[in-house]
Design an enzyme around this catalytic site. Structure first.
Site, PDB file in Angstrom:
ATOM      1  CE  LYS A  73      -3.437  -2.222  -0.560  1.00  0.00           C
ATOM      2  NZ  LYS A  73      -4.037  -2.101  -1.868  1.00  0.00           N
ATOM      3  CB  THR A  77      -0.636  -0.217  -8.341  1.00  0.00           C
ATOM      4  OG1 THR A  77      -0.775  -1.262  -7.381  1.00  0.00           O
ATOM      5  CG2 THR A  77      -1.448  -0.515  -9.572  1.00  0.00           C
ATOM      6  CD1 TRP A  78       1.111   6.953  -9.456  1.00  0.00           C
ATOM      7  CD2 TRP A  78       2.920   6.698  -8.161  1.00  0.00           C
ATOM      8  NE1 TRP A  78       1.870   8.105  -9.547  1.00  0.00           N
ATOM      9  CE2 TRP A  78       2.984   7.975  -8.765  1.00  0.00           C
ATOM     10  CE3 TRP A  78       3.936   6.310  -7.287  1.00  0.00           C
ATOM     11  CZ2 TRP A  78       4.031   8.860  -8.532  1.00  0.00           C
ATOM     12  CZ3 TRP A  78       4.978   7.190  -7.053  1.00  0.00           C
ATOM     13  CH2 TRP A  78       5.017   8.444  -7.683  1.00  0.00           C
ATOM     14  CG  HIS A 124       4.230  -6.004  -1.258  1.00  0.00           C
ATOM     15  ND1 HIS A 124       4.388  -4.710  -1.671  1.00  0.00           N
ATOM     16  CD2 HIS A 124       2.994  -6.381  -1.685  1.00  0.00           C
ATOM     17  CE1 HIS A 124       3.303  -4.314  -2.318  1.00  0.00           C
ATOM     18  NE2 HIS A 124       2.452  -5.325  -2.353  1.00  0.00           N
ATOM     19  NE  ARG A 147       0.340   6.670   0.119  1.00  0.00           N
ATOM     20  CZ  ARG A 147      -0.896   6.230  -0.011  1.00  0.00           C
ATOM     21  NH1 ARG A 147      -1.143   4.925   0.030  1.00  0.00           N
ATOM     22  NH2 ARG A 147      -1.891   7.068  -0.218  1.00  0.00           N
ATOM     23  NE  ARG A 199      -8.033   4.189   0.585  1.00  0.00           N
ATOM     24  CZ  ARG A 199      -8.166   5.381   1.177  1.00  0.00           C
ATOM     25  NH1 ARG A 199      -9.369   5.819   1.488  1.00  0.00           N
ATOM     26  NH2 ARG A 199      -7.119   6.124   1.481  1.00  0.00           N
ATOM     27  CE  LYS A 200     -11.080  10.092  -0.084  1.00  0.00           C
ATOM     28  NZ  LYS A 200     -11.033  10.714   1.254  1.00  0.00           N
TER      29      LYS A 200
END
Ligand SMILES: Nc1ncnc2c1ncn2[C@@H]1O[C@H](COP(=O)(O)OS(=O)(=O)O)[C@@H](OP(=O)(O)O)[C@H]1O
Length: 233
Positions: A73, A77-78, A124, A147, A199-200
């Protein structure tokens, strides 16, 4: 849930005899999807553990390989989507303006194995587990994406509570990739819904969900753990 309905990585149907024997010696726990085993300090479902062992024993890094590594997370993906977009641009794979961009036809995780000239994959795995095949040095590129821990925490919490489905009501163009039809409704060949990755995508969204006390407590832990690393958010 029926084992066949689980994403491939969560199943237990691909396990070698050697891994079964290793598993019997590992600490075992259970989460909401099934049994997990502790290997080198991390918890894995059986098929995921088999993948980690295959990688450690068999992966032969090449100069053109790119590995995107991150804690879950954190933006894996980005970064994969950005890498694919760069690759497509450099190789001019979709020269016609009418052609569908590859990112419109599949999720970044589905596309990555099919890039023609490079091997791009994400993981990961923590560094001490990942570094096994690189002992004899390699020029393979490992890009680590990091992040803000509080955003990671809330993103993970949302995944566990199932609210990643809010992707369907996303505000316009918040995450361009998430707005693509393929990422809203698609499913990977391993049974994973594409929408779990979106998600956001908002920096600081944790502020809408954590109390100042929670935030403060996490800040203290992070400061303690990262003392001297130079990392700041
Ligand atoms: N293209 C793009 N732009 C901005 N943000 C994006 C993008 N793709 C994914 N995301 C957000 O990244 C979070 C998921 O992280 P990962 O991809 O590392 O997840 S996973 O562990 O691989 O499942 C998750 O963050 P949150 O929105 O905070 O939950 C995703 O929404």
């Amino acid at each position: 849930m029926n084992e066949k309905e689980l994403p491939e990585s969560l199943r237990g149907d691909n396990i070698s005899e050697e891994t079964k024997s290793l598993i019997s010696s590992l600490s075992c726990n259970k989460d909401f999807l099934g049994k997990i085993y502790n290997y080198q300090g991390c918890w894995y479902y059986p098929n995921t553990l088999q993948g980690v062992l295959n990688f450690q024993k068999g992966f032969k890094p090449q100069e053109t390989d790119i590995i995107i590594a991150s804690f879950p997370k954190s933006g894996n993906t980005w970064l994969k989507a950005l890498t694919i977009a760069l690759f497509v641009r450099l190789n001019n794979t979709s020269s016609s303006s009418d052609a569908l961009h590859p990112l419109q036809s599949d999720n970044p995780h589905g596309l990555a194995p099919f890039l023609e000239t490079i091997l791009l994959f994400s993981t990961h795995m923590p560094l001490h587990t990942l570094q096994e095949p690189f002992k004899d040095s390699s020029t393979c590129k490992i890009v680590y994406v990091y992040r803000n821990v509080k955003d990671v925490l809330y993103s993970f919490e949302s995944l566990c509570s199932g609210s990643f489905w809010v992707v369907r009501s996303l505000r316009k163009k918040k995450i361009k990739d998430a707005g693509l039809e393929i990422n809203k409704t698609g499913k990977a060949s391993n049974n994973m819904h594409h929408s779990v990755f979106f998600r956001k995508g908002e920096v600081g969204d944790f502020k809408n969900h954590l109390t100042p006390e929670m935030e403060n407590k996490i800040d203290m832990i992070v400061e303690e753990k990262y003392k001297g690393s130079g990392l700041k958010f």
